[in-house]
Design a protein around this motif. Structure first.
Motif, PDB file in Angstrom:
ATOM      1  N   ARG A   8       0.955  -1.170  -0.023  1.00 46.94           N
ATOM      2  CA  ARG A   8       0.107   0.034   0.059  1.00 46.94           C
ATOM      3  C   ARG A   8       0.945   1.207  -0.115  1.00 46.94           C
ATOM      4  NH1 ARG A   8      -1.953   2.963   4.426  1.00 46.94           N
ATOM      5  NH2 ARG A   8      -3.887   3.902   4.000  1.00 46.94           N
ATOM      6  N   ALA A  10      -8.030 -11.552   5.201  1.00 49.10           N
ATOM      7  CA  ALA A  10      -7.760 -10.785   6.401  1.00 49.10           C
ATOM      8  C   ALA A  10      -6.802  -9.796   6.675  1.00 49.10           C
ATOM      9  CB  ALA A  10      -8.055 -11.743   7.873  1.00 49.10           C
ATOM     10  N   MET A  29      -7.439  -5.662   6.621  1.00 45.12           N
ATOM     11  CA  MET A  29      -6.851  -4.910   7.391  1.00 45.12           C
ATOM     12  C   MET A  29      -6.254  -3.668   7.064  1.00 45.12           C
ATOM     13  SD  MET A  29      -5.898  -7.059  10.696  1.00 45.12           S
ATOM     14  CE  MET A  29      -5.533  -5.783  11.859  1.00 45.12           C
ATOM     15  N   CYS A  30      -5.719  -3.823   5.658  1.00 47.38           N
ATOM     16  CA  CYS A  30      -5.082  -2.692   4.917  1.00 47.38           C
ATOM     17  C   CYS A  30      -5.993  -2.142   4.024  1.00 47.38           C
ATOM     18  CB  CYS A  30      -3.850  -3.206   4.371  1.00 47.38           C
ATOM     19  SG  CYS A  30      -2.429  -3.495   5.336  1.00 47.38           S
ATOM     20  N   ILE A  49       6.745   2.355   7.150  1.00 46.44           N
ATOM     21  CA  ILE A  49       5.372   1.879   7.512  1.00 46.44           C
ATOM     22  C   ILE A  49       5.207   2.201   9.030  1.00 46.44           C
ATOM     23  CG2 ILE A  49       4.613   0.517   5.498  1.00 46.44           C
ATOM     24  CD1 ILE A  49       4.583  -1.685   7.446  1.00 46.44           C
ATOM     25  N   ARG A  90       6.327   1.313  13.141  1.00 45.24           N
ATOM     26  CA  ARG A  90       6.456   0.113  14.168  1.00 45.24           C
ATOM     27  C   ARG A  90       5.461  -0.705  14.086  1.00 45.24           C
ATOM     28  NH1 ARG A  90      10.477   2.175  17.633  1.00 45.24           N
ATOM     29  NH2 ARG A  90      10.384   0.102  19.075  1.00 45.24           N
ATOM     30  N   THR A 131       5.474  -2.638  20.324  1.00 48.32           N
ATOM     31  CA  THR A 131       5.846  -1.726  21.231  1.00 48.32           C
ATOM     32  C   THR A 131       7.640  -1.640  20.988  1.00 48.32           C
ATOM     33  OG1 THR A 131       4.071  -2.365  22.844  1.00 48.32           O
ATOM     34  CG2 THR A 131       5.867  -0.752  23.528  1.00 48.32           C
ATOM     35  N   ALA A 159       1.090  -2.774  22.847  1.00 53.96           N
ATOM     36  CA  ALA A 159       0.775  -1.954  21.760  1.00 53.96           C
ATOM     37  C   ALA A 159      -0.236  -2.698  20.621  1.00 53.96           C
ATOM     38  CB  ALA A 159       1.951  -1.411  21.022  1.00 53.96           C
ATOM     39  N   THR A 160       0.015  -3.626  20.407  1.00 52.16           N
ATOM     40  CA  THR A 160      -1.027  -4.213  19.279  1.00 52.16           C
ATOM     41  C   THR A 160      -2.293  -4.701  19.916  1.00 52.16           C
ATOM     42  OG1 THR A 160      -0.187  -6.805  19.444  1.00 52.16           O
ATOM     43  CG2 THR A 160       0.997  -5.293  17.987  1.00 52.16           C
ATOM     44  N   GLU A 171      -5.732  -3.409  18.309  1.00 49.09           N
ATOM     45  CA  GLU A 171      -6.800  -4.310  18.118  1.00 49.09           C
ATOM     46  C   GLU A 171      -8.167  -3.716  18.948  1.00 49.09           C
ATOM     47  OE1 GLU A 171      -7.216  -6.679  15.876  1.00 49.09           O
ATOM     48  OE2 GLU A 171      -5.427  -7.819  15.462  1.00 49.09           O
ATOM     49  N   LEU A 180      -9.993  -1.173  16.816  1.00 43.37           N
ATOM     50  CA  LEU A 180     -10.549  -1.623  15.795  1.00 43.37           C
ATOM     51  C   LEU A 180     -11.808  -2.377  16.149  1.00 43.37           C
ATOM     52  CD1 LEU A 180      -7.560  -3.278  13.726  1.00 43.37           C
ATOM     53  CD2 LEU A 180      -8.708  -1.186  12.864  1.00 43.37           C
ATOM     54  N   PHE A 203       5.621   4.482  21.859  1.00 44.91           N
ATOM     55  CA  PHE A 203       5.964   3.409  21.093  1.00 44.91           C
ATOM     56  C   PHE A 203       4.276   2.796  20.788  1.00 44.91           C
ATOM     57  CE2 PHE A 203      10.573   2.356  21.843  1.00 44.91           C
ATOM     58  CZ  PHE A 203      10.955   3.501  20.980  1.00 44.91           C
ATOM     59  N   TYR A 204       3.451   2.969  21.818  1.00 48.75           N
ATOM     60  CA  TYR A 204       2.073   2.447  21.705  1.00 48.75           C
ATOM     61  C   TYR A 204       1.422   3.355  20.496  1.00 48.75           C
ATOM     62  CZ  TYR A 204       1.705  -0.654  25.711  1.00 48.75           C
ATOM     63  OH  TYR A 204       1.903  -1.831  26.458  1.00 48.75           O
ATOM     64  N   ARG A 260       2.690   4.908  18.006  1.00 51.73           N
ATOM     65  CA  ARG A 260       3.268   4.774  16.761  1.00 51.73           C
ATOM     66  C   ARG A 260       2.734   3.485  16.080  1.00 51.73           C
ATOM     67  NH1 ARG A 260       9.528   6.014  17.142  1.00 51.73           N
ATOM     68  NH2 ARG A 260       9.460   7.739  18.534  1.00 51.73           N
ATOM     69  N   THR A 261       2.695   2.432  17.138  1.00 51.64           N
ATOM     70  CA  THR A 261       2.312   1.409  16.550  1.00 51.64           C
ATOM     71  C   THR A 261       0.638   1.151  16.319  1.00 51.64           C
ATOM     72  OG1 THR A 261       3.903   0.178  17.958  1.00 51.64           O
ATOM     73  CG2 THR A 261       2.102  -1.292  17.485  1.00 51.64           C
ATOM     74  N   THR A 265       0.535   2.528  12.961  1.00 51.49           N
ATOM     75  CA  THR A 265       0.988   1.745  11.579  1.00 51.49           C
ATOM     76  C   THR A 265      -0.435   0.668  11.509  1.00 51.49           C
ATOM     77  OG1 THR A 265       2.897   1.807  12.466  1.00 51.49           O
ATOM     78  CG2 THR A 265       2.433   0.193  10.942  1.00 51.49           C
ATOM     79  N   ILE A 266      -1.146   0.375  12.351  1.00 48.20           N
ATOM     80  CA  ILE A 266      -1.863  -0.764  12.298  1.00 48.20           C
ATOM     81  C   ILE A 266      -3.297  -0.347  11.779  1.00 48.20           C
ATOM     82  CG2 ILE A 266      -3.094  -2.674  13.280  1.00 48.20           C
ATOM     83  CD1 ILE A 266      -0.586  -3.168  14.956  1.00 48.20           C
ATOM     84  N   GLU A 304      -4.380   2.909  10.907  1.00 45.75           N
ATOM     85  CA  GLU A 304      -4.733   4.156  10.034  1.00 45.75           C
ATOM     86  C   GLU A 304      -5.174   3.417   8.601  1.00 45.75           C
ATOM     87  OE1 GLU A 304      -2.890   8.058  11.512  1.00 45.75           O
ATOM     88  OE2 GLU A 304      -1.621   7.166  10.154  1.00 45.75           O
ATOM     89  N   PRO A 305      -4.385   2.303   7.993  1.00 43.11           N
ATOM     90  CA  PRO A 305      -5.077   1.770   6.723  1.00 43.11           C
ATOM     91  C   PRO A 305      -6.486   1.476   6.788  1.00 43.11           C
ATOM     92  CG  PRO A 305      -2.905   0.711   7.417  1.00 43.11           C
ATOM     93  CD  PRO A 305      -3.458   1.656   8.561  1.00 43.11           C
ATOM     94  N   GLN A 306      -6.904   1.302   7.960  1.00 34.61           N
ATOM     95  CA  GLN A 306      -8.564   1.057   8.042  1.00 34.61           C
ATOM     96  C   GLN A 306      -9.394   2.129   8.027  1.00 34.61           C
ATOM     97  OE1 GLN A 306     -10.128  -2.648   9.356  1.00 34.61           O
ATOM     98  NE2 GLN A 306      -8.078  -3.212  10.190  1.00 34.61           N
ATOM     99  N   SER A 322     -10.184 -10.005  13.076  1.00 38.16           N
ATOM    100  CA  SER A 322      -8.761  -9.594  12.955  1.00 38.16           C
ATOM    101  C   SER A 322      -8.126 -10.680  12.068  1.00 38.16           C
ATOM    102  CB  SER A 322      -7.978  -9.695  14.404  1.00 38.16           C
ATOM    103  OG  SER A 322      -6.623  -9.904  14.140  1.00 38.16           O
ATOM    104  N   ASN A 323      -6.771 -10.546  11.729  1.00 41.47           N
ATOM    105  CA  ASN A 323      -6.094 -11.613  10.923  1.00 41.47           C
ATOM    106  C   ASN A 323      -5.347 -12.388  11.975  1.00 41.47           C
ATOM    107  OD1 ASN A 323      -3.863  -9.784  11.605  1.00 41.47           O
ATOM    108  ND2 ASN A 323      -2.988  -9.949   9.585  1.00 41.47           N
TER     109      ASN A 323
END
Lengths: 491, 456, 491, 456
Positions: free
Chosen positions: C143, C169, C173-174, C314, C316, C319, D134-135, D139, D142, D165-166, D168-169, D172-173, D175-177, D330-331
């Motif tokens: 992307r 999936a 998500m992207c 893209i 991190r 954490t 962070a992930t 999640e 989302l 770092f949370y 930023r992570t 990353t995860i 924003e594409p959604q 989720s994936n």
């Protein structure tokens, strides 16, 4: 299936050996092996899988209540293992200079001091490799003591009939004759019989107190007087030390020599049959004879005491002076109990034993010594059940396995018929004990209703009852290539 | 209360069932005068965290430089799988497998160990271990004396070239039973124990047993065939003391001489046991079938269960102290079960070829190191006899001084000085480079020794 | 029985917490917890015993053949665990200065290089925490690549119908729409359908090769051409990398982005469901978008590359930048295989799969793609058995447990009815495979003679077949004190 | 061939069964042009012994001084039993429990973990882990956006005082959604995130979720009740990010405000996971019952088997990628199972009281350390807000310089400099003294800092 049965020529766990291995030079041909040894040739995964699965065929403290009398199967703290395995300890060569051993020596020295304090003895040596070797060491010191005094007439060691088999065996290994002293009906040593037995031929007496019948001998002071007056020494078999740790000290009872089973009282692992450690403690007059090496503090550091420092020592008990890795585990355990925790072990081991005894008695089982307190263990006799239902102590033991409990010690001590010697230890919960009582009641009920079911037990183990007679008659002690062809379909 | 699960409610309920007013009351049969309280000499309790901190500190101080000491304990690589499996709770916290049906894991491991040891020694039977190499030899001699009914004496010939600590330990254990240990000296040139010297000491009353050590303490290979045959000619039993790793390459005791040694014993430490300052290790003991009823220690047999399935159980227990008491073959009870579990896994991982490769590499490393060291002026091989994986060197300076300087200047433990145990060998050093020693370490040794000797 | 059911108020493993714990100061009362959390209150032995016994209720690689398709359940070398757990590695804080991290960083750097070399990609980042996160990372980079070129029209990700569920999936998500491409009858992607599907809306295609049907797509070069010509990128799902390791490189096939599952191909532990590690590799044009951190060699040392060094990243993924402890295990494994061992993994994984496939076919089982070579895995379909005997793939799977084999993957890929996806891996012996074939034959025989026995399987596990419908309908997701009263008699 | 069991005989027999002439032939469907050979860039194979030597050397170089860094990863004591049990092969080498009947061990552990997390958070349901804290937050957001059907926007309010770092992570995860992350700043004096600032950013389209961090990155305690109630008033879901150790003492998210937070997530590393340079750790995620079908990741349920015995199985799999594919929550597939096993054992060992004692001791240690440090001239607490177990300090010298000197002169890692992540806080240091830090270490810190500041 044996690991040998999984072997295939040329298969290997090849990451585990040096890759470059030149043909050896300089070894005369006639000294070289002609045929290669037939070790299993298997992959690493096969080894891991085989021994992982085999392990699951064991009962153990980590998986089951294991009330094996006289064995003190209490929880072995996991941290003791990881600390003894620290590279600084595990990788030290026994002949490395003491500058590279001050850490382990500090631990050994501190352990000597803790054992002295908790047993009331003047000096301790950690050298013996196990309880039985501790006994041998102790009796050898008694022998050395008498010989050093020029007292060559003492040829007999007095031993109660209820004693552990190691006691007479150890006495004989030191050249003594073992003379049996009967146990009275209340479980204490028959003092009159003892009085009659002592004399100038008496080297000493070997006692377990609390005894193997699970009671504290109330006449210990009198016994000590009788033996000492006859010129003998008192030997304390420390197998049951857990019962009195921090409550009463062998030294204060009058014992001259003791051994301790660290894999019992100090919770080092039983390991499927060892290694143990059997330190010995002595009163001042026996101290010169302690085995070497010992550790002495000198200034800020520690040094080994050897034959040069201790000319009257009975000598070395093992090549390098003891099971250091086990002593380290015991040291960690002792420091975690601390001064306040020593008596607590005895308190709760005794509470658990008396509770379990009371519950079994209330459930109708016959106690061997109903008028006595239990120490950390006690005996029930199933002679009534054997007679009425034809179901023996062994049958109960095997059926207990099906209920998820390791069996107590059976048929020991020899003087109580159809007996179970039960030692719950302090680390078991009340729920474990209650579960054991329920199982015993259920088995007795089954013995009444369907005795064959009990006699055929176990039913749920990896094997049904094993034929011990066949094992002894048709000795099969090792895999051979020939056997593989005959019955390779093993398990 | 670490490790104690009792709640206050539990205690109250249990005391009520017992009918006792307090836990203290349960000790009321102990004479009051004898009771003791807490001992100030014992330090107060530490948490697991605190004892961990203390022990890590102490262990750090003991971390060792490169080790070129052998002398009865060897720094071999132990695969990670060995102790990860051996310390599984089911092995670690089980006891002697008295209840066979609930102990098939331990029992089968022990049977497999017996099978591996008989394969290595080419003998018929093995026990499941004794405390260590030295006590195994002591038990082997007691066994030999019991078994040798042809010989009336309890005289045993023992080589002076046997490990000094083995000799001392054996003495402590067997002399109270009347055994007479006769030491036979080695040849100063070859380092071997000559048959002739044995013959000179044989005496009139005969010998019950002759100890044959392969390799001996100096790493030197004995003429085991001649010694075994001579022992048998005397009516003595031949008792082999062997480094079991050496059996990957050397003639096994069961094939020594015309009839083979009768008993073989030794130290199983090279099979997966950490050095640990000297223990726990494990002694092994194997013998011919005819002697098995004189064997000390636990023995496991394969048998059948009630359904006819093969299974394992302790056997020949009639030899043992808990049955035979004063007539037992030994007082041994607890042995080295966990170490044997590790040894069995270790040997299964190495297999025949892996064990050979370890033996070969050790042998080659020591040879290569000694070639480098003997290139230095005044350094030479002390004995002419062939060796396995260990070598005595003669040095032009006092070995103890050299060792101290090697430690402080090159961070290595250079070997074992022989003078302490053999006064006449006070210029000698016993060195060993196992498969753990790298090229770099051996080079470092040679360079440092060159410096030390030049600087003298 | 749950650990919670063993709880008793006031019971504790008290050696395990600091002994002095003052009442906390400075925390406002309204922020303080009113009711204490109900965690289990149990002794240390209870915990050890409970979790030791529970573990024995698992099948695992260390105890059983575990041919779970698409999961690469090969031997996890024990040494990888002990080396990753060395205190220097395990105790390092993620924010410790790099001077205190040169050891771990050297390993990470070397691992990046090894993964680059073996996959043929230009650059690698170790950041993603697992395979699925690697996919997300990879698609996010695709992307980012299109967006950086101002190409905002690409809204579709092409995905074969046989793909792992994570592929669609992750695409979603992207922000992509997942468009399915059919699989041809020979197991390869339907090239004509692909040709028809590509266009200016195509962001890329996600492929597993060998695919999830267990065959190597022979048209991969043509596929790459079609997608590249349409302006899309090729994404390689590394789940099946073990099949081609050292034999053919995704970079050489034309892939632009790949992820690798280190817990599959590089044998880090599956751990009952993780942790994994999902490094991503990319061709040069996608390299700017790799996630941070990465490790770079600088002179004699190593440093982290972060957002400051890589402005187009893209970002991190976690954490602290990745599952370092898993990466260390993979590194150890990779070094033990070495350059010569990489292809060997693929060789013997493929040999085992083809052998097992041939034996099952010879035994009369129907292959999904009989005309093809197996890769490291293959599919059989039990539709015949389902129809004739009413015994489904699920029934076979459950009955295999009774034979001591973990079941293969069932009902995946979705396009083959009643399928088992079987992946034996290279670390299993021929004897294991033969045993599995015997078990399959025995179950089919039983399905003919006594189908209910198969349908009721398993019979020898700690539990009979579990009611999954009930689990979803009557949700019971956590112990509560109330439940304890109702059904506390657990296991 | 390490790890490969095949003998030459095996290979020949297998190829014959297959009907292939060689292993190589099995790859004949791969276009020849694509085939690659050995890569010289990959080093040759090492034995286990050799890689052990290399890794020990590298690990030794990484051994750490006393650590006063917290900032999202904490040096807590891990009881020895935790990993000795968690690395048992049956846990270590099993996979996701797809075959429930052969995976009851793992499944029950996971159910117990869920039970412990719901007890700590006072929420109804927990999954079995996500990759890390962070992930888990990504999640959770989302999930919140999916679940919040009342809100049409995908706007999420996120505190700037949340771990950088949370943030930023998460970006990353999510924003594409299409999620829009709106950062709300903290109050410079208190370090807290004021409700008023949140209100100023609420906007017209509404908020799908509001993130509430307790304690926040600075260790400062937020007014969680007010924030939760405000979020709910906006029609947003309240998403808590919590240090789970803090929940031993602090109000659990399920009891925040009038209705409780809707989702709680965070980092389970404090529960038995080694620091390991940042991973593997485990993210946790709990929610109210109503949201459970929007939850990502594996969930274990208790059910009955065919005999009516209770047992465990994965449940609600219809949410997951392997069933729902592009419509999954989720994936995520592989999560952090082994870490969760360790966490479960860890929590069982500590129990309620043990966990409280760890939390109290950490809190007290940090407070005591900061008292000592703040006695030095120019050192002061940076924020007025109450803290839990972590504290930002203002220093009179550049924190990075101070940190370097603390490391080199006192062998300690003094904390995390805040300037890198918050330019306006470039005179601040975030310190944490867990229960692992001793009196001696804290005293050493204070003494060294005094020296450094005086010497300036």
């Amino acid at each position: 299936m044996l690991i040998h049965d999984q072997s295939r020529p040329g298969r290997r766990a090849s990451a585990l050996a040096p890759s470059q291995a030149p043909e050896p030079t300089g070894i005369p041909a006639q000294l070289r092996r002609r045929e290669r040894p037939r070790l299993p040739e298997v992959s690493e995964l096969q080894v891991v899988r085989h021994y992982t699965r085999l392990s699951q065929q064991n009962f153990s403290i980590d998986t089951h209540f294991y009330p094996l009398g006289s064995c003190t199967m209490k929880y072995n703290p996991r941290v003791c293992n990881s600390l003894a395995a620290l590279p600084g300890f595990a990788e030290r060569h026994p002949l490395a200079p003491v500058e590279y051993g001050q850490g382990v020596m500090a631990c050994l020295h501190d352990l000597q001091e803790i054992l002295k304090a908790v047993t009331g003895m003047s000096a301790v040596s950690l050298a013996p490799a196990a309880g039985a070797q501790g006994e041998l060491t102790g009796v050898a010191m008694i022998r050395a003591y008498h010989l050093a005094r020029g007292d060559h007439a003492r040829t007999e060691m007095l031993i109660p009939d209820a004693a552990h088999g190691t006691n007479p065996a150890s006495a004989v290994m030191c050249g003594y004759q073992a003379r049996e002293i009967p146990t009275g009906p209340d479980g204490d040593v028959d003092v009159e019989a003892l009085r009659a037995a002592v004399g100038p031929q008496t080297a000493g007496i070997m006692l377990t107190n609390p005894s193997t019948v699970g009671v504290f001998d109330r006449n210990i002071e009198e016994i000590a007087g009788i033996v000492h007056d006859a010129g003998g020494l008192l030997y304390y078999d420390g197998a049951n030390l857990n019962a009195i740790l921090g409550k009463v000290r062998p030294g204060d009872m009058g014992f001259d020599v003791i051994h301790m089973n660290l894999h019992k009282t100090f919770s080092t692992p039983h390991g499927g049959g060892g290694p143990g450690a059997g330190p010995v403690g002595v009163s001042a007059r026996v101290a010169p004879y302690l085995p070497v090496p010992m550790v002495e503090r000198e200034g800020e550091g520690y040094r080994w005491l050897t034959e040069a420092d201790r000319p009257e020592t009975i000598g070395r008990m093992t090549t390098f002076g003891g099971n250091m890795g086990i002593l380290l585990r015991a040291y960690v355990y002792a420091r975690m109990l601390g001064r306040e925790g020593m008596a607590r072990a005895a308190d709760f081991a005794t509470l658990n034993a008396n509770y379990l005894m009371a519950r079994l008695q209330q459930a109708g089982f016959e106690l061997a010594y109903p008028q006595r307190r239990a120490s950390h263990e006690f005996i029930i006799t199933l002679k009534h059940e054997a007679k009425e239902y034809g179901v023996t102590a062994m049958d109960f033991a095997k059926r207990l396995l099906d209920h998820g409990f390791h069996a107590p010690t059976t048929y020991f001590p020899l003087l109580v018929p159809e007996c179970l010697l039960i030692e719950p230890t302090e680390t078991e919960t009340k729920e474990s004990l209650d579960g054991f009582v329920e199982a015993m009641i259920a088995i007795r009920r089954e013995a009444q209703e369907d005795p064959q079911r009990v006699k055929d037990a176990p039913h749920t183990m990896p094997r049904r009852r094993l034929d011990e007679v066949r094992a002894a008659r048709h000795l099969d002690l090792a895999w051979t290539p020939q056997q593989a062809d005959e019955d390779g379909d093993g398990q | 209360m670490p490790f104690i699960p009792h709640t206050d409610d539990d205690i109250a309920a249990m005391l009520q069932t017992i009918g006792a007013p307090s836990i203290e009351a349960l000790f009321d049969e102990i004479p009051a005068a004898l009771r003791s309280g807490e001992r100030d000499e014992i330090p107060p309790a530490l948490s697991e965290q605190a004892i961990t901190r203390l022990m890590r500190l102490r262990a750090q101080g003991d971390e060792q430089p490169s080790c070129f000491i052998g002398a009865g304990a060897y720094d071999h690589y132990i695969p990670a799988a060995v102790w990860q499996i051996a310390t599984r709770g089911e092995y670690y916290s089980a006891y002697t497998p008295y209840q066979a049906e609930a102990s098939q894991g331990t029992l089968q491991v022990l049977y497999e160990f017996q099978s591996m040891m008989t394969a290595l020694t080419a003998l018929d039977a093995s026990n499941t271990s004794l405390y260590d190499g030295a006590t195994a030899l002591a038990e082997a001699l007691l066994m030999a004396v019991r078994a040798n009914r042809r010989c009336k004496s309890k005289r045993v010939l023992i080589p002076r070239a046997l490990h000094p600590f083995y000799r001392r330990t054996v003495r402590t254990i067997v002399e109270p039973q009347g055994l007479e240990l006769i030491e036979v000296d080695f040849d100063a040139a070859s380092g071997q124990t000559p048959v002739e010297r044995c013959a000179a000491l044989a005496g009139d009353q005969g010998l019950a047993a002759v100890v044959i050590n392969q390799p001996n303490f100096f790493g030197v290979l004995e003429a085991v065939d001649a010694l075994t045959d001579w022992a048998h000619e005397q009516g003595a039993l031949a008792v082999a003391v062997v480094n079991p790793l050496a059996l990957a390459l050397l003639t096994p005791p069961g094939e020594w001489g015309a009839a083979g040694a009768d008993i073989a014993c030794g130290e199983a430490q090279p099979f997966g046991m950490p050095l640990s300052s000297g223990g726990p290790y494990a002694g092994f003991l194997c013998s011919k079938q005819a002697l098995v009823r004189q064997m000390p220690g636990r023995i496991v047999g394969r048998t059948l269960d009630a359904d006819g399935k093969p299974g394992f159980t302790l056997t020949l227990q009639a030899r043992e102290q808990h049955i035979r008491r004063s007539k037992a073959t030994s007082n041994i009870c607890t042995n080295q079960g966990l170490m044997v579990t590790a040894a069995t896994i270790h040997l299964a991982l190495l297999g025949t070829e892996g064990l050979e490769q370890v033996a070969r590499t050790c042998h080659a490393n020591t040879a290569r190191l000694c070639d480098q060291l003997c290139a230095l002026p005044g350094v030479e091989r002390a004995f002419s006899g062939a060796v396995f994986h260990e070598q005595a060197l003669r040095l032009p300076q006092a070995p103890n001084t050299v060792l101290e300087r090697l430690a402080s200047e090159a961070d290595l433990l250079g070997g074992c000085a022989l003078g302490e145990h053999y006064p006449e060998l006070d210029d000698m050093l016993l060195v060993c480079a196992t498969e753990q020693r790298t090229e770099e370490e051996m080079q470092r040794y040679a360079t440092a020794l060159a410096t030390i000797l030049n600087a003298a």
